[in-house]
Design a protein around this motif. Structure first.
Motif, PDB file in Angstrom:
ATOM      1  N   ARG A   1       0.875  -1.185  -0.152  1.00 27.58           N
ATOM      2  CA  ARG A   1      -0.059  -0.128  -0.077  1.00 27.58           C
ATOM      3  C   ARG A   1       0.940   1.140  -0.236  1.00 27.58           C
ATOM      4  O   ARG A   1       0.168   2.114  -1.154  1.00 27.58           O
ATOM      5  CB  ARG A   1      -0.753   0.030   1.336  1.00 27.58           C
ATOM      6  CG  ARG A   1      -2.159  -1.152   1.183  1.00 27.58           C
ATOM      7  CD  ARG A   1      -2.738  -0.406   2.240  1.00 27.58           C
ATOM      8  NE  ARG A   1      -3.895  -1.703   2.153  1.00 27.58           N
ATOM      9  CZ  ARG A   1      -4.617  -2.131   3.085  1.00 27.58           C
ATOM     10  NH1 ARG A   1      -4.470  -1.535   4.524  1.00 27.58           N
ATOM     11  NH2 ARG A   1      -5.743  -3.221   3.261  1.00 27.58           N
ATOM     12  N   ALA A   2       2.000   1.093   0.830  1.00 28.15           N
ATOM     13  CA  ALA A   2       2.723   1.883   0.471  1.00 28.15           C
ATOM     14  C   ALA A   2       2.882   2.597  -0.364  1.00 28.15           C
ATOM     15  O   ALA A   2       3.333   3.784  -1.237  1.00 28.15           O
ATOM     16  CB  ALA A   2       4.261   2.540   2.082  1.00 28.15           C
TER      17      ALA A   2
ATOM     18  N   ASP B   1       0.813   4.063  -2.581  1.00 33.08           N
ATOM     19  CA  ASP B   1       0.407   5.355  -2.096  1.00 33.08           C
ATOM     20  C   ASP B   1       2.176   6.341  -3.075  1.00 33.08           C
ATOM     21  O   ASP B   1       1.412   7.156  -3.507  1.00 33.08           O
ATOM     22  CB  ASP B   1       0.294   5.371  -0.751  1.00 33.08           C
ATOM     23  CG  ASP B   1      -1.244   4.926  -0.562  1.00 33.08           C
ATOM     24  OD1 ASP B   1      -1.877   5.061  -1.295  1.00 33.08           O
ATOM     25  OD2 ASP B   1      -0.718   4.718   1.023  1.00 33.08           O
TER      26      ASP B   1
ATOM     27  N   GLN C   1       1.337   6.700  -6.687  1.00 31.82           N
ATOM     28  CA  GLN C   1       0.766   7.923  -6.792  1.00 31.82           C
ATOM     29  C   GLN C   1       1.461   8.908  -6.765  1.00 31.82           C
ATOM     30  O   GLN C   1       0.260   9.619  -7.721  1.00 31.82           O
ATOM     31  CB  GLN C   1      -1.014   7.197  -6.587  1.00 31.82           C
ATOM     32  CG  GLN C   1      -1.637   6.285  -6.327  1.00 31.82           C
ATOM     33  CD  GLN C   1      -2.811   5.536  -6.037  1.00 31.82           C
ATOM     34  OE1 GLN C   1      -2.791   6.247  -3.975  1.00 31.82           O
ATOM     35  NE2 GLN C   1      -3.441   4.875  -6.229  1.00 31.82           N
ATOM     36  N   LYS C   2       1.961   8.902  -5.853  1.00 34.63           N
ATOM     37  CA  LYS C   2       2.326  10.690  -5.615  1.00 34.63           C
ATOM     38  C   LYS C   2       2.844  11.476  -6.884  1.00 34.63           C
ATOM     39  O   LYS C   2       2.931  12.453  -7.381  1.00 34.63           O
ATOM     40  CB  LYS C   2       2.701  10.969  -4.470  1.00 34.63           C
ATOM     41  CG  LYS C   2       3.090  12.513  -4.072  1.00 34.63           C
ATOM     42  CD  LYS C   2       3.950  11.823  -2.267  1.00 34.63           C
ATOM     43  CE  LYS C   2       4.502  13.350  -2.489  1.00 34.63           C
ATOM     44  NZ  LYS C   2       4.827  13.935  -0.423  1.00 34.63           N
TER      45      LYS C   2
END
Length: 195
Positions: free
Chosen positions: A48-49, A52, A55-56
């Protein structure tokens, strides 16, 4: 009977040992399951990290990519515009000697006589027609006589003494210059007044 009781206790002791072993094994399995589950949860959190972070990064790169696409479009449009504007440059450059020859013919026909005057008028009309045709395609003539010397549009052939004329003023135009859509095709060859 005592012997029978002893024989039945032995199998029971074996069963008891098996049950104890099974209980110990069963107690170890939940702990192993907890460890495996914790590992899976940790990997899930790490994934998940990473998602994320990606995506950033994508959100940061997306405007830059759009700006780059806009720049490419703008450059392509400018190239097309320049091609349209200056596509005639070689053609127009080939026509300039014709204009020069017509101007020289007019200068050479300075004199008296009806025939010479008729030739001169015909050449002047041809030259004017030719220049007006060139103006339709944004070819401008640079005739700087009496104007200050401009190194961007003029090429000085020599400096001459001239009375009553400000220094660095064009005294004589040897050959006229030309612009195509504001861009210099050929500088005007001039003689400039000395200071």
């Amino acid at each position: 009977m005592a012997k029978e009781q002893q024989n039945t206790q032995e199998p029971l002791e074996g069963v008891q040992d098996a049950v104890d072993t099974a209980v110990e094994a069963g107690a170890a399995e939940p702990q192993a399951a907890d460890d495996t589950q914790a590992d899976v949860l940790q990997q899930l959190e790490e994934s998940r990290a990473e998602v994320d972070a990606l995506q950033k990064e994508l959100a940061e790169l997306q405007p830059r990519a759009q700006a780059e696409i806009q720049n490419i479009r703008r450059r392509a449009e400018q190239d097309v515009e320049k091609a349209h504007k200056f596509g005639l440059e070689k053609f127009a450059n080939e026509l300039l000697p014709v204009v020069d020859s017509l101007e020289r013919a007019i200068e050479a026909s300075q004199g008296e006589g009806e025939q010479l005057q008729a030739i001169r008028e015909g050449v002047e009309m041809t030259l004017n027609l030719f220049l007006s045709s060139m103006e339709k395609f944004n070819v401008e003539q640079v005739n700087p006589e009496g104007q200050p010397f401009n190194p961007e549009h003029h090429q000085a052939m020599s400096m001459v003494p001239a009375e009553g004329v400000a220094p660095n003023t064009v005294v004589t135009v040897v050959q006229k210059g030309y612009l195509l859509n504001g861009r210099l095709m050929r500088p005007a060859m001039v003689m400039v007044a000395k200071s």
